[in-house]
Design a protein around this motif. Structure first.
Motif, short mmCIF file in Angstrom:
data_model
loop_
_atom_site.label_atom_id
_atom_site.label_comp_id
_atom_site.label_asym_id
_atom_site.label_seq_id
_atom_site.Cartn_x
_atom_site.Cartn_y
_atom_site.Cartn_z
N UNK A 253 8.85 -60.30 24.06
CA UNK A 253 7.56 -59.96 25.01
C UNK A 253 7.97 -59.14 24.80
N UNK A 254 9.00 -57.99 24.98
CA UNK A 254 8.90 -56.25 25.13
C UNK A 254 8.23 -55.65 23.66
N UNK A 255 8.79 -56.57 22.76
CA UNK A 255 7.58 -56.37 21.74
C UNK A 255 6.05 -55.60 22.31
N UNK A 256 5.54 -56.88 22.88
CA UNK A 256 4.13 -56.72 22.93
C UNK A 256 4.17 -55.65 24.16
N UNK A 257 5.15 -55.53 25.32
CA UNK A 257 4.64 -54.47 26.11
C UNK A 257 4.56 -53.58 26.17
N UNK A 258 5.26 -53.35 24.43
CA UNK A 258 5.31 -51.49 24.01
C UNK A 258 4.28 -51.92 23.17
N UNK A 259 2.74 -52.65 22.73
CA UNK A 259 1.86 -52.98 21.93
C UNK A 259 2.39 -52.75 20.27
N UNK A 260 3.43 -53.67 20.04
CA UNK A 260 4.00 -53.43 18.49
C UNK A 260 2.83 -54.31 18.13
N UNK A 261 2.41 -55.18 18.74
CA UNK A 261 1.63 -56.45 17.68
C UNK A 261 0.18 -56.21 18.72
N UNK A 262 -1.07 -56.42 18.01
CA UNK A 262 -1.72 -56.86 18.59
C UNK A 262 -2.19 -58.88 18.39
N UNK A 263 -1.92 -58.85 20.10
CA UNK A 263 -2.10 -60.32 20.11
C UNK A 263 -3.09 -60.63 21.49
N UNK A 264 -3.75 -61.68 21.19
CA UNK A 264 -4.73 -61.83 21.16
C UNK A 264 -4.21 -63.32 22.40
N UNK A 265 -3.28 -64.14 21.43
CA UNK A 265 -3.30 -65.60 22.36
C UNK A 265 -1.78 -65.05 21.99
N UNK A 266 -0.88 -65.91 22.85
CA UNK A 266 0.54 -66.46 23.07
C UNK A 266 0.41 -67.80 22.63
N UNK A 267 1.29 -68.95 21.32
CA UNK A 267 1.64 -70.20 21.54
C UNK A 267 3.35 -70.07 21.81
N UNK A 268 3.27 -71.07 22.24
CA UNK A 268 4.11 -71.34 23.28
C UNK A 268 5.10 -72.45 23.07
N UNK A 269 6.13 -72.33 22.31
CA UNK A 269 7.05 -73.42 21.89
C UNK A 269 7.80 -73.95 22.84
N UNK A 270 7.52 -73.77 24.05
CA UNK A 270 8.47 -74.22 24.96
C UNK A 270 8.18 -75.42 26.05
N UNK A 271 6.60 -76.19 25.04
CA UNK A 271 6.42 -77.35 26.05
C UNK A 271 6.61 -78.52 24.34
N UNK A 272 7.28 -77.81 23.58
CA UNK A 272 7.93 -78.82 22.58
C UNK A 272 8.77 -80.13 23.15
N UNK A 273 8.85 -80.70 22.21
CA UNK A 273 9.61 -82.27 22.85
C UNK A 273 11.05 -81.30 22.13
N UNK A 274 11.81 -81.39 23.50
CA UNK A 274 13.19 -81.39 23.38
C UNK A 274 13.59 -82.77 22.74
N UNK A 275 15.04 -82.15 21.70
CA UNK A 275 15.76 -83.00 20.86
C UNK A 275 17.77 -82.28 21.58
N UNK A 276 18.10 -83.34 20.57
CA UNK A 276 19.68 -82.73 21.05
C UNK A 276 19.93 -81.19 19.78
N UNK A 277 21.37 -79.93 20.50
CA UNK A 277 21.34 -78.94 20.08
C UNK A 277 21.49 -79.40 18.72
N UNK A 278 22.59 -79.85 18.65
CA UNK A 278 23.15 -80.31 16.97
C UNK A 278 23.20 -81.44 17.25
N UNK A 279 23.27 -81.67 15.67
CA UNK A 279 24.09 -83.28 15.34
C UNK A 279 24.38 -82.85 14.13
N UNK A 280 25.82 -83.93 14.09
CA UNK A 280 25.92 -84.03 13.03
C UNK A 280 27.78 -83.58 13.04
#
Lengths: 787, 343, 163
Positions: free
Chosen positions: B38-65
């Motif tokens: 987000x900071x990089x985008x606010x500084x226009x360090x990328x040309x992006x027209x779409x953000x694809x959020x990974x925050x709606x992906x299913x949540x699993x356990x953080x660490x296994x094993x």
């Protein structure tokens, strides 16, 4: 008439300040928190060149961009301005020339900030770049086009009080040091913002996060060519100032002009990067100090030279230049003194006043210099200071009048508290203790523009229920000025803080206060508040005395009562007294004002330095150095401050702790660095300021000297305690590692370099060749004649 | 106020959908915690027209094993989940230290392991606003032609500024990537390329889904030391990650990597070879550290000078080695280093 | 596909549901301040470099300047305006006022919320734990000391109620 301490019920107590709950609840409205119906947004186009002539500005494409309501360039605001009458060298939007990267050139107003930003990119500017002058040396030696028409030398000062050369020759020991203090910036957490609105009748209102609404008011009148009566300036609570919001800024003038042009409310909020360009921060100063001593350590004479890197414009620079030479003699009895100073224009954001205005740099030079001298003379550094202390009720050789001085006691407190004398010689590896002292003004003795009027005024209006409406132009920048005003009035009238209704910093509603700068508000607005309160109290006492059939001198105001001294039952409620007074003589109002005494000495340039009273500070700093990396940590600080009297000790301690924090930032990490003509890192991430994890243990000692001219004896606290800490850090590093870092900030790379250098020192070796003007030889005060 | 560019915000519900979206939207990027992007985008360090959020992906356990079987860490696990995680308190401690030393508590709450592994290489000519970069003349990493750090250089010298990346290399971790062409698991070291612009082998449509830490036979110790100006906020200007496996007090194998001294995590494992078969004492460690700083080539594009950072490399290698070898710490100011690591 | 001007977002802020139509590229900071009138949340850089914009999301300190509202649907967002309950200030707010821990007051909302997150999980934190927890919020006025003391004072009192 000052009450004895035991009778004070509010002064001297650590009470909750009036704006505290508004701040902790998020209710306080800072400038950017304001929004008005139909409000639009302004943005500034800033120079990409450090130094260039503007050949052409074409705003046509920007004007045609959908959503853009107005575009301005230099021609729209051609009248020059500046905070000091002698330095009217700024334009709201540069017309002919830009002088630093970030110098505003054009402005747009648009329906939102996305559109405004797009429009900025559509403004075509043709430049003719000129060589950039990025240092003191380059500014002195440049043969190209100067930054301003009159040359790169902005200001020179050359003063001498008595024959210093002769006194130097008579000295048993003479030492000379050259040191450098890099510039740094205020970094208030709140980014500057201004909101302008023009009413249907054409009256302009500007809300702005400013420490000096009165000076903004004057500049708006000048630049917009409007009568000041048609302009209202309201300073919003400042989200940190530290001097950084005490100038007149382009965005304030531009927001007003855009509102006039569009008829819409216009808000401009600077980005963090733009705040770095607005700057007006600490000047980089190169200094040479030479002092003569008798064998016993007493000073015979001092010669001080300073070279200030001023940036692109004048700002407060004339005053800053004088300040680098003004306060050397308020901490030490210097019999003969010479000061030469020069401020250069460079192609950087303009420097100005930051906490301690012009005095932390020479204080760093002086206190590290004395530490070295003490070692050479075989006198401990504390004793060396003690032998040179000035006296209370005296004049310095440069005519500064000292009233109260608690420096000796401050020294005792920190030396005893830290165990300095015994611990210093037995510190573990990498650890060290350093000591230094300082003093600062309690308000500048002269206004920024010459006039005979008061510097501060307070109006009170009492209502029938016993409420007190207090009006004053002072603006709270976090230092607690609202509390100071309310506490003083409540104390005099015998009411509680909650009875005081404050209206501040509104040029339509409030009487003058020159602003929250030069540590002047407690002393000056405080005295005005006291005078106003005493006036209305005297009126209440007169009617009450008549009703109670006693002498007015026999009355006291306390606990919402006006009663006979020692006989609280024998009196009336405060509200009753107000009603009585109103019935007999109409509305109960009172005005108090404060004009500082005329203290300037008999020489040209004597207007900068005098203050009605000086605060004093002493500090011991402990450092813990990593000998492999050069990193320096400060685990503990002892600091004592002569406050005169604490109106509210908790707020004073807050100012002291905040000063220590800011000093440690300056000492160890904060700096304005430039590369390729640009500010190297205009961001909160890369401009390093200390975090919570770097907080040392701080021991704060308040010393009270009850100054005879301060309100209830109070002096300043906001700036002075910063001063001794920076040199104390450097002295502590010497104690720890045996290296001298004669350059601020003291970064790990400098420490490591010094440790591996045979000179055991990092710092400048000389000052540039510069011909100062002939010395103005001022007379010395009588008490210094023949000494 | 600095604002994001106008863009679409998509929220896929599965990794497959996320990859599909990335493949079908050329001007898109993934966003997880957003603390780097987000900071990089606010500084226009990328040309992006779409953000694809990974925050709606299913949540699993953080660490296994566990250390015996190896660990699988979900890439979406936040840094503040991992720093105090009990599974990282043993042989893999360096990873907990690295996660705990990233920026601020706020950033660690939001930032993910996957995002930290892929921090966009930084440079103080590049991590600047659009107008600043325009004023300086733009660099090759965005909008420009040349490298402003090394003007004659044909390549970009932006600095790998991830704390977890050198640790992943030192721990010999693997990462799993999911893209439209399928799933692959590769060594962490081969996730990175030595180039400030083209810094990763991850394809545009690929999402890092997990990091795997190999099973440990016998004893392993690890340590991460981070150099920065302040004990909070700051990116590393040098990171040293060490992992040592032991056979009864004797070093079986030592691995190490440096962060923030090049455009990728720099493997120093070969320089640690003298430790193998030894019971390292102070002198051996000093000797190894002296030599192991050789591949450290900092340039003048971060905080503090590159001379000093180069000089600090051996000091920090020594300190990290001492910690991994169980020797007491030398003097040093970085109580914060120790404190955060211990949390 | 074109960029939509506005999208529907449902946010739960300070215990209340709000249905909003906002540009999808506005951060939580902008939505709180500009679309919901909650200006108690401040901003100092908009880049995550000061944490002045700090709020709590499900009880944890978040940077509103880097948070995307669409990802926060269904989460509990707390701003400084929501710290007081039933007309009573939170003990942290009282302690900050009593000890002068708010000077200019600009970092105060973020400091308060960050401290609240700490006390909600560690009701009696050590000084070190307080320093660690607040290490992400910059303050230029206080030197931090009064803030630490205020957190300790609040922790020493009963009645810290989680909200």
């Amino acid at each position: 008439m000052t009450q004895p301490t035991e009778e004070l019920s509010i002064i001297g107590k650590s009470l909750i300040k009036p704006d505290a709950f508004s701040k902790v609840s998020g209710q306080t409205k800072f400038a950017d928190d304001l929004a008005l119906p139909r409000m639009i947004y302004g943005r500034l186009l800033r120079s990409p060149h450090p130094h260039a002539r503007i050949l052409h500005v074409d705003t046509a494409r920007a004007k045609a961009h959908p959503g853009v309501l107005a575009v301005l360039s230099g021609d729209d605001l051609p009248i020059k301005f500046g905070i000091l009458p002698v330095s009217q060298d700024e334009e709201a939007l540069a017309g002919e020339k830009v002088r630093y990267v970030g110098d505003p050139i054009a402005a747009v107003a648009a329906t939102d900030e996305w559109v405004a930003d797009e429009a900025l990119d559509l403004i075509d500017v043709q430049f003719q770049p000129l060589p950039a002058l990025m240092s003191i040396e380059e500014a002195i030696n440049s043969e190209g086009e100067p930054i301003h028409a009159k040359g790169n030398v902005h200001k020179t000062v050359a003063l001498e009080f008595g024959d210093t050369d002769e006194a130097m020759r008579a000295a048993a020991h003479v030492r000379e040091d050259t040191v450098f203090f890099e510039g740094n910036t205020h970094l208030p957490m709140e980014q500057h913002a201004a909101l302008a609105q023009v009413a249907a009748d054409g009256k302009l209102t500007l809300w702005t996060s400013s420490q000096t609404p009165h000076y903004v008011h004057r500049a708006l009148g000048k630049v917009l060519e409007m009568p000041m009566s048609r302009i209202r300036v309201i300073a919003t609570p400042n989200g940190g100032g530290f001097g950084g919001k005490s100038d007149i800024f382009s965005h304030e003038l531009v927001a007003a002009k855009l509102a006039l042009v569009t008829g819409r409310p216009v808000k401009i909020t600077l980005t963090r990067e733009e705040v770095f360009y607005a700057h007006r921060g600490r000047h980089p100063v190169l200094m040479k100090v030479k002092t003569g001593f008798l064998k016993d350590g007493r000073i015979t004479a001092m010669q001080f030279q300073s070279f200030l890197d001023g940036g692109g414009y004048g700002s407060y620079g004339v005053a800053s230049t004088y300040y680098t030479g003004a306060l050397q003699a308020t901490t030490y009895a210097i019999p003969r003194y010479r000061f030469e100073g020069v401020r250069l224009f460079t192609n950087k954001p303009p420097c100005g006043p930051k906490r301690g205005h012009g005095t932390p740099q020479p204080r760093f030079a002086l206190e590290t210099h004395l530490d070295k001298v003490a070692e050479e003379l075989g006198i401990d550094p504390v004793e060396l200071r003690r032998r040179n202390l000035p006296k209370a009720d005296s004049r310095t050789v440069n005519w500064l009048r000292i009233t109260s001085i608690g420096l000796g006691e401050c020294i005792n407190k920190v030396v005893e508290g830290s165990g300095f004398l015994t611990r210093r010689t037995s510190m573990p590896k990498g650890r060290g203790l350093g000591f230094a002292v300082s003093s600062y003004l309690s308000g500048a003795g002269t206004a920024i523009y010459w006039n005979e009027m008061p510097h501060s005024e307070v109006q009170l209006k009492l209502d029938r229920n016993g409420g007190v409406s207090l009006l004053c132009g002072a603006i709270d920048i976090g230092q607690g000025s609202d509390h100071i005003l309310a506490a003083i009035v409540a104390e005099v009238l015998g009411v509680s803080l909650q009875d005081i209704q404050l209206t501040t910093a509104d040029t339509d509603l409030t009487p003058i206060d020159l602003g929250s700068y030069s540590s002047r508000v407690t002393f000056m607005a405080g005295n005005a508040a006291k005078a106003a309160a005493e006036k209305v109290r005297d009126r209440l006492f007169a009617v009450a005395a008549k009703a109670l059939q006693c002498d007015a001198d026999d009355l006291i105001a306390r606990d919402h009562r006006i009663a006979r001294r020692g006989r609280p039952a024998d009196g009336m409620d405060f509200a009753q007294a107000v009603q009585l007074a109103e019935a007999q003589g109409g509305g109960v109002t009172g005005t108090g004002s404060y004009t500082p005494p005329k203290l300037a000495g008999p020489y040209k340039g004597s207007g900068v330095g005098p203050s009605p009273a000086y605060s004093y500070s002493a500090a011991v700093v402990e450092v813990d150095c990593d000998r492999k990396t050069g990193e320096v940590r400060v685990p503990e600080v002892w600091i004592a401050h002569d406050i005169g009297r604490s109106i509210n000790p908790m707020l004073v301690v807050g100012q002291v702790e905040g000063s220590v924090y800011m000093a440690l930032g300056e000492a160890l990490m904060e700096e304005q660095a430039f590369r390729l003509g640009l500010h190297k890192f205009p961001s909160l991430l890369e401009y390093k300021s200390p975090t919570a994890l770097e907080t040392p243990i701080m021991h704060t000692y308040l010393v009270e000297t009850i100054d005879r001219e301060g309100p209830f004896g109070a002096k300043e606290a906001g700036q002075g305690p910063l001063l001794p800490v920076i040199p104390a850090v450097a002295n502590a590093i010497y104690n720890a590692l045996g290296v001298r870092i004669d350059e601020v900030p003291i970064t790990p790379e400098k420490v490591l370099k010094a440790m591996h250098d045979k000179t055991k020192r990092v710092g400048p070796k000389s000052v540039p060749a510069f011909e100062f003007p002939p010395l103005i030889k001022a007379d010395v005060p009588d008490e210094w004649k023949g000494k | 106020m600095l604002r994001l560019p106008r863009l679409r915000y998509l929220r896929p519900r599965s990794v497959a959908e996320a990859s599909e979206m990335a493949a079908s939207n050329p001007g898109s990027m993934f966003i997880a915690g957003g603390t780097d992007l987000v900071p990089n985008l606010k500084r226009r360090q990328f040309d992006v027209s779409t953000l694809i959020s990974l925050n709606a992906l299913p949540n699993g356990t953080a660490v296994v094993g566990d250390a015996k079987r190896g660990l699988e860490i979900r890439a979406g696990a936040t840094l503040d989940e991992l720093a105090p995680h009990p599974a990282l308190d043993g042989p893999y401690r360096a990873l907990a230290q690295a996660c705990g030393l990233v920026s601020t508590p706020q950033v660690r709450v939001m930032g993910t392991l996957g995002g930290n592994l892929l921090v966009d290489p930084r440079c103080n000519y590049y991590n600047q606003t659009y107008s600043w970069r325009k004023a300086v003349g733009f660099c090759m990493k965005k909008d420009g032609q040349i490298c402003l750090v090394a003007r004659s250089s044909p390549r970009c010298w932006a600095v790998s500024s991830s704390d977890s990346a050198p640790v992943a290399v030192a721990l010999n971790a693997q990462v799993t990537l999911h893209g439209v062409e399928g799933t692959r698991t590769i060594p962490a070291a081969s996730l990175y390329k030595d180039d400030g612009i083209d810094y990763t082998t991850k394809r545009r449509d690929e999402v890092i889904t997990a990091m795997h830490l190999p099973a440990v036979s016998g004893r392993m110790t690890s340590a991460y030391w981070k150099l920065r100006r302040r004990p909070s906020f700051d990116f590393p200007i040098l990171g040293v990650a060490i992992a040592i496996t032991w056979d009864e007090g004797v070093v079986r194998h030592a691995r190490g990597a440096l962060g923030a001294v090049g455009s990728h995590p720099v493997d120093i494992t070969p320089y640690l070879a003298p430790l193998t078969g030894a019971r390292p004492g102070e002198d051996l460690i000093v000797g190894v550290a002296e030599a192991a700083d050789k591949p450290s080539r900092p340039l003048d594009n971060t905080d503090l000078s590159h001379y000093w950072r180069k000089r600090m490399t051996k000091v920090y290698i020594e300190r990290a080695l001492r910690e991994a070898c169980g020797l007491p710490p030398l003097e040093g100011r970085l109580s914060a280093q120790v404190k955060a690591g211990a949390s | 596909m074109s960029i939509p001007e506005r999208v529907a977002v449902r946010l739960r802020v300070n215990g209340e549901e709000a249905a909003l139509m906002v540009p999808p590229y506005k951060t939580l900071l902008e939505v709180l301040r500009e679309d919901m009138g909650l200006t108690g949340t401040k901003h100092g850089c908009e880049l995550g470099e000061c944490s002045t914009c700090g709020v709590l999301v499900d009880g944890k300190p978040y940077l509103s300047c880097l948070s995307m509202p669409l990802d926060l649907e269904g989460r509990e967002i707390l701003t400084v305006e929501g710290m007081s309950a039933d007309g009573r200030s939170h003990p942290l707010q009282i302690a900050f006022a009593e000890l002068g821990a708010a000077q200019c007051g600009y970092c105060t909302p973020a400091m308060l919320l960050t401290a609240k997150a700490l006390l909600d999980t560690d009701p009696h934190p050590s000084r070190d734990a307080i320093m660690e927890a607040l290490a992400g919020v910059l303050c230029r006025c206080t030197g931090y000391l009064k803030i630490f003391e205020a957190v300790e004072l609040a922790a020493s009192r009963d009645g810290i109620t989680a909200r």
